[in-house]
Design a protein around this motif. Structure first.
Motif, short mmCIF file in Angstrom:
data_model
loop_
_atom_site.label_atom_id
_atom_site.label_comp_id
_atom_site.label_asym_id
_atom_site.label_seq_id
_atom_site.Cartn_x
_atom_site.Cartn_y
_atom_site.Cartn_z
N ALA A 37 22.39 -87.77 26.18
CA ALA A 37 23.04 -87.23 24.98
C ALA A 37 24.21 -86.31 25.33
O ALA A 37 24.44 -85.31 24.66
N ILE A 38 24.93 -86.65 26.39
CA ILE A 38 26.12 -85.89 26.80
C ILE A 38 27.22 -86.89 27.17
O ILE A 38 26.94 -88.04 27.52
N PRO A 39 28.50 -86.48 27.12
CA PRO A 39 29.59 -87.37 27.51
C PRO A 39 29.51 -87.73 28.99
O PRO A 39 29.04 -86.94 29.81
N MET A 40 29.96 -88.93 29.31
CA MET A 40 30.05 -89.39 30.70
C MET A 40 31.49 -89.79 30.96
O MET A 40 32.02 -90.68 30.29
N ASN A 41 32.11 -89.12 31.95
CA ASN A 41 33.52 -89.38 32.29
C ASN A 41 33.57 -89.84 33.74
O ASN A 41 33.36 -89.05 34.66
N LEU A 42 33.82 -91.14 33.95
CA LEU A 42 33.84 -91.71 35.29
C LEU A 42 35.26 -92.09 35.67
O LEU A 42 36.02 -92.60 34.84
N VAL A 61 37.64 -102.44 35.38
CA VAL A 61 37.79 -101.12 34.77
C VAL A 61 37.80 -100.06 35.87
O VAL A 61 36.96 -100.08 36.77
N ARG A 62 38.76 -99.12 35.79
CA ARG A 62 38.85 -98.07 36.81
C ARG A 62 38.45 -96.70 36.27
O ARG A 62 38.15 -95.79 37.04
N ALA A 63 38.44 -96.54 34.93
CA ALA A 63 38.06 -95.25 34.33
C ALA A 63 37.29 -95.51 33.04
O ALA A 63 37.57 -96.46 32.30
N PHE A 64 36.28 -94.68 32.79
CA PHE A 64 35.42 -94.84 31.61
C PHE A 64 35.11 -93.47 31.02
O PHE A 64 34.89 -92.50 31.74
N LEU A 65 35.07 -93.43 29.68
CA LEU A 65 34.66 -92.22 28.98
C LEU A 65 33.76 -92.63 27.82
O LEU A 65 34.15 -93.43 26.97
N GLY A 66 32.55 -92.09 27.81
CA GLY A 66 31.61 -92.37 26.73
C GLY A 66 31.13 -91.08 26.09
O GLY A 66 30.73 -90.14 26.79
#
Length: 243
Positions: A37-42, A61-66
């Motif tokens: 239940a927290i953002p994930m920034n890869l 994909v090289r970057a992800f934000l959820g």
């Protein structure tokens, strides 16, 4: 809603390799957003990364934000963004997605309110028609038919019946039944027993709890004439002048 699966609700992409779902909530990085239940920034993801459940196979994909859609501390969904260029999502972009999540939640709440208002309006219309039918009723049978007609408009049911109780003779009688196997219950008579129908009259409270009916443990009317194939049941008391 079950908290077990995710499906894509809306999508903007140039990729032809996106899957609609459903996906298990524990899958990959999206599942981690749900679980924690927290953002994930890869960032700097390796080519062919397989952690994004909504791609069919390895993703370029090289970057992800959820960012989780949190409503009263419960995860309702995930807002995902990814990019093929090796440029990490910034804190400002993360703030933008957080704000977008709030807008989505407000839109969902507005939709719920609208649906509830429409449902209430429809129910009021049904109740008005039912009251008109009851006013026009000239016999007890007409009253019973009007009640069942109104119930059919408000609730989708497979079986419905109205039974009346004679307190002097301590007898119940099914006056009208509709739906599956209704003929077997028409004019059914049974004594004041331990059935759900009898208990509802005695306690003036609906049964069973939460409408959960178990034919192996509970009896609606009698053991010989019962609703053996019903999985959900609700019996409500009809109270006249508190009598």
């Amino acid at each position: 809603e079950s908290g077990e699966r995710l499906e894509l609700a809306e999508l903007v992409t140039q990729s032809d390799d996106v899957l609609p779902g459903p996906f298990r909530c524990g899958e990959g990085v999206v599942g981690a957003v749900v679980t924690r239940a927290i953002p994930m920034n890869l960032e700097r993801l390796k080519p062919g990364y397989r952690g994004l459940c909504y791609y069919d196979g390895p993703a370029d994909v090289r970057a992800f934000l959820g960012v989780p859609l949190l409503e009263r501390e419960q995860v309702r969904g995930v807002l995902c963004a990814d990019r093929t260029s090796d440029v990490p999502f910034t804190s400002r972009e993360e703030d933008i997605l957080r704000g977008t999540c709030q807008q989505i939640l407000r839109a969902l709440e507005n939709e719920r309110v609208f649906v509830q208002l429409e449902r209430s309006k429809r129910e009021q219309t049904v109740l008005y028609r039912a009251s008109q039918s009851l006013v026009a009723a000239l016999s007890e049978d007409d009253v019973i038919d009007a009640g069942l007609d109104a119930a059919a408009e408000m609730v989708a049911y497979d079986f419905a019946a109205i039974s009346l109780y004679d307190a002097r003779q301590r007898m119940h009688r099914v006056r009208r039944a509709r739906g599956e196997n209704a003929a077997a219950f028409e004019k059914l008579e049974f004594r004041d027993n331990a059935s759900l129908a009898a208990m509802v009259v005695k306690n003036r409270h609906y049964l069973p709890y939460r409408g959960e009916f178990d034919a192996n443990q509970q009896v609606a009317f009698t053991r010989k004439a019962d609703l053996k194939d019903m999985r959900s049941l609700l019996i409500l008391p009809l109270i006249v002048r508190e009598g």
